[in-house]
Design a protein around this motif. Structure first.
Motif, PDB file in Angstrom:
ATOM      1  N   HIS A  43       0.834  -1.224  -0.016  1.00 24.99           N
ATOM      2  CA  HIS A  43      -0.008   0.061   0.109  1.00 24.99           C
ATOM      3  C   HIS A  43       0.822   1.074   0.084  1.00 24.99           C
ATOM      4  N   PRO A  44       0.230   2.405  -0.235  1.00 26.88           N
ATOM      5  CA  PRO A  44       1.130   3.599  -0.431  1.00 26.88           C
ATOM      6  C   PRO A  44       1.617   4.016   1.191  1.00 26.88           C
ATOM      7  N   GLN A  45       2.777   4.207   1.117  1.00 33.39           N
ATOM      8  CA  GLN A  45       3.645   4.652   2.584  1.00 33.39           C
ATOM      9  C   GLN A  45       2.724   5.669   3.376  1.00 33.39           C
ATOM     10  N   PRO A  46       2.196   6.712   2.833  1.00 39.90           N
ATOM     11  CA  PRO A  46       1.291   7.504   3.610  1.00 39.90           C
ATOM     12  C   PRO A  46      -0.041   6.849   4.247  1.00 39.90           C
ATOM     13  N   LEU A  47      -0.629   5.987   3.657  1.00 41.81           N
ATOM     14  CA  LEU A  47      -1.489   5.120   4.125  1.00 41.81           C
ATOM     15  C   LEU A  47      -1.051   4.214   5.197  1.00 41.81           C
ATOM     16  N   ILE A  48      -0.165   3.796   4.945  1.00 37.76           N
ATOM     17  CA  ILE A  48       0.626   2.630   6.001  1.00 37.76           C
ATOM     18  C   ILE A  48       0.826   3.466   7.482  1.00 37.76           C
ATOM     19  N   GLN A  49       1.206   4.707   7.162  1.00 40.77           N
ATOM     20  CA  GLN A  49       1.453   5.438   8.274  1.00 40.77           C
ATOM     21  C   GLN A  49       0.586   6.135   9.080  1.00 40.77           C
ATOM     22  N   ILE A  50      -0.602   6.332   8.171  1.00 44.57           N
ATOM     23  CA  ILE A  50      -1.774   6.991   8.723  1.00 44.57           C
ATOM     24  C   ILE A  50      -2.642   5.902   9.573  1.00 44.57           C
ATOM     25  N   HIS A  51      -2.666   4.446   8.708  1.00 44.26           N
ATOM     26  CA  HIS A  51      -3.343   3.466   9.646  1.00 44.26           C
ATOM     27  C   HIS A  51      -2.718   3.290  10.833  1.00 44.26           C
ATOM     28  N   LYS A  52      -1.195   3.118  10.881  1.00 43.91           N
ATOM     29  CA  LYS A  52      -0.502   2.960  12.185  1.00 43.91           C
ATOM     30  C   LYS A  52      -0.526   3.917  13.183  1.00 43.91           C
ATOM     31  N   ALA A  53      -0.667   5.180  12.980  1.00 41.97           N
ATOM     32  CA  ALA A  53      -0.646   6.242  13.773  1.00 41.97           C
ATOM     33  C   ALA A  53      -2.037   6.586  14.398  1.00 41.97           C
ATOM     34  N   SER A 206     -13.042  10.944  22.018  1.00 37.58           N
ATOM     35  CA  SER A 206     -13.911  10.039  21.419  1.00 37.58           C
ATOM     36  C   SER A 206     -13.023   9.322  20.468  1.00 37.58           C
ATOM     37  N   ILE A 207     -11.512   9.540  20.390  1.00 35.18           N
ATOM     38  CA  ILE A 207     -10.915   8.775  19.456  1.00 35.18           C
ATOM     39  C   ILE A 207     -11.029   7.359  19.595  1.00 35.18           C
ATOM     40  N   GLY A 208     -10.852   6.843  20.824  1.00 33.51           N
ATOM     41  CA  GLY A 208     -11.203   5.418  20.988  1.00 33.51           C
ATOM     42  C   GLY A 208     -12.332   5.150  20.167  1.00 33.51           C
ATOM     43  N   LYS A 209     -13.596   5.618  20.447  1.00 36.08           N
ATOM     44  CA  LYS A 209     -14.879   5.323  19.814  1.00 36.08           C
ATOM     45  C   LYS A 209     -14.805   5.060  18.345  1.00 36.08           C
ATOM     46  N   TYR A 210     -14.141   6.085  17.947  1.00 34.18           N
ATOM     47  CA  TYR A 210     -14.176   6.132  16.540  1.00 34.18           C
ATOM     48  C   TYR A 210     -13.103   5.067  15.900  1.00 34.18           C
ATOM     49  N   ILE A 211     -12.045   4.769  16.445  1.00 37.23           N
ATOM     50  CA  ILE A 211     -11.558   3.615  15.760  1.00 37.23           C
ATOM     51  C   ILE A 211     -11.987   2.254  16.190  1.00 37.23           C
ATOM     52  N   THR A 212     -12.537   2.247  17.421  1.00 29.81           N
ATOM     53  CA  THR A 212     -13.385   1.100  17.752  1.00 29.81           C
ATOM     54  C   THR A 212     -14.634   0.729  16.770  1.00 29.81           C
ATOM     55  N   ALA A 213     -15.107   1.769  16.411  1.00 29.91           N
ATOM     56  CA  ALA A 213     -16.064   1.690  15.330  1.00 29.91           C
ATOM     57  C   ALA A 213     -15.839   1.198  14.014  1.00 29.91           C
ATOM     58  N   ALA A 249      -5.007   7.237  20.916  1.00 30.31           N
ATOM     59  CA  ALA A 249      -4.916   6.377  19.650  1.00 30.31           C
ATOM     60  C   ALA A 249      -4.144   4.951  19.980  1.00 30.31           C
ATOM     61  N   SER A 250      -3.022   5.114  20.771  1.00 34.28           N
ATOM     62  CA  SER A 250      -2.334   4.106  20.814  1.00 34.28           C
ATOM     63  C   SER A 250      -3.136   2.965  21.777  1.00 34.28           C
ATOM     64  N   LEU A 251      -3.713   3.347  22.513  1.00 35.05           N
ATOM     65  CA  LEU A 251      -4.461   2.493  23.525  1.00 35.05           C
ATOM     66  C   LEU A 251      -5.720   2.103  22.894  1.00 35.05           C
ATOM     67  N   ALA A 252      -6.257   2.657  21.837  1.00 34.11           N
ATOM     68  CA  ALA A 252      -7.584   2.383  20.918  1.00 34.11           C
ATOM     69  C   ALA A 252      -7.057   1.138  20.252  1.00 34.11           C
ATOM     70  N   ARG A 253      -5.805   1.319  19.640  1.00 31.01           N
ATOM     71  CA  ARG A 253      -5.314   0.447  18.824  1.00 31.01           C
ATOM     72  C   ARG A 253      -5.083  -1.148  19.467  1.00 31.01           C
ATOM     73  N   LYS A 254      -4.943  -0.808  20.838  1.00 28.35           N
ATOM     74  CA  LYS A 254      -4.687  -1.889  21.777  1.00 28.35           C
ATOM     75  C   LYS A 254      -6.152  -2.559  22.282  1.00 28.35           C
ATOM     76  N   GLY A 255      -7.290  -1.793  22.044  1.00 33.18           N
ATOM     77  CA  GLY A 255      -8.467  -2.136  22.632  1.00 33.18           C
ATOM     78  C   GLY A 255      -8.871  -1.564  23.785  1.00 33.18           C
ATOM     79  N   ASN A 256      -8.335  -0.748  24.213  1.00 32.10           N
ATOM     80  CA  ASN A 256      -8.427   0.193  25.321  1.00 32.10           C
ATOM     81  C   ASN A 256      -8.345   1.580  25.140  1.00 32.10           C
ATOM     82  N   SER A 257      -9.514   2.309  24.832  1.00 31.70           N
ATOM     83  CA  SER A 257      -9.572   3.662  24.521  1.00 31.70           C
ATOM     84  C   SER A 257      -9.719   4.699  25.907  1.00 31.70           C
ATOM     85  N   LYS A 258      -9.606   4.137  27.117  1.00 31.89           N
ATOM     86  CA  LYS A 258      -9.688   4.838  28.279  1.00 31.89           C
ATOM     87  C   LYS A 258      -8.320   5.324  28.713  1.00 31.89           C
TER      88      LYS A 258
END
Length: 261
Positions: A43-53, A206-213, A249-258
């Motif tokens: 995938h395009p490098q910017p998309l990879i980094q966006i998804h990771k961040a 609300s970051i965690g809610k959006y990523i979880t959604a 965002a990091s915690l949301a990626r790990k399944g914990n948005s609080k």
């Protein structure tokens, strides 16, 4: 479909460009080929980094100096993807400076509404472009290139139209006016593998809610570049806010948005 290609049960018709399409040797990838969790080096490098961040910092400022210092503060706080809104005075100069000083960060230009600004942004070093709507001429020009163009869309029809025209990711705008994270969750049902980037009115909490959604990432403006902090040039506060949202965002990626504040 005669003359088209088929991916799974979805047919893609040949592109009939409204404007010349730049020739490129970069292979064209499409998000329906790969699940969201399997975004890879193809995938395009910017998309990879966006998804990771999980976060795109969206910067507006009154002048070049403030923009550069605010960006530096956000980057010191952990931001790794940042867009400068094209209406910021000297936006392209800001991009040039930041690209030179932070080669590992992905920088883009936002609210790009015409091909002229898009090509100027590319020349300045922008690695991705964003619009609040789908600008067909920009999408056709950058289709398959190393520059990631993220068009904006509201409805399922707009999302799918942008996808079939070659978009690698779609910005859902204005997301809070459309139902917030519930709208992202609803869109995930018909579009389970298209990267959706939520934008407008999103807070740190609300970051965690959006990523979880199901959002691949969120665009944050005031949540990082607080209006009062920008007016006072309180770059320490901007760095603190950047640290907060990147942790969210990091915690949301790990399944914990609080986060305890």
């Amino acid at each position: 479909m005669e003359g088209g290609t088929t991916i799974g049960s979805i047919s893609r018709s040949p592109l009939t460009p409204l404007s010349p399409v730049r020739q490129t040797t970069v292979p064209l990838q499409h998000p329906f080929r790969t699940p969201l969790h399997a975004i890879s080096s193809t995938h395009p490098q910017p998309l990879i980094q966006i998804h990771k961040a999980g976060v795109i910092a969206c910067l507006r400022a009154q002048n070049v100096e403030t923009a550069v210092e605010a960006a530096r503060a956000a980057l010191a706080g952990g931001v790794s993807v940042l867009e400068v809104v094209v209406t910021t005075p000297g936006a392209l100069e800001v991009i040039k400076v930041l690209c030179k000083d932070y080669p590992s960060v992905k920088f883009g230009v936002g609210t790009v509404l015409n091909i002229e600004d898009a090509r100027k942004a590319e020349k300045a070093g922008a690695q991705f472009l964003m619009s609040p709507c789908t600008v067909t001429e920009i999408l056709h020009w950058f289709r398959g290139s190393e520059i990631l163009y993220i068009p904006g869309a509201m409805t399922p029809t707009e999302i799918f139209s942008a996808y079939t025209a070659g978009a690698e990711a779609i910005k859902i705008y204005p997301v809070s006016a459309l139902g917030g994270e519930n709208y992202i969750s609803t869109l995930r049902k018909p579009f389970p593998t298209i990267p959706l980037i939520a934008s407008q009115g999103i807070t740190a909490g609300s970051i965690g809610k959006y990523i979880t959604a199901g959002a691949s990432a969120v665009v944050l403006s005031d949540a990082i570049f607080n209006k009062e902090a920008m007016m006072k040039e309180d770059f320490d506060e901007i760095q603190r806010l950047a640290q907060l949202v990147t942790l969210e965002a990091s915690l949301a990626r790990k399944g914990n948005s609080k986060i305890k504040r």
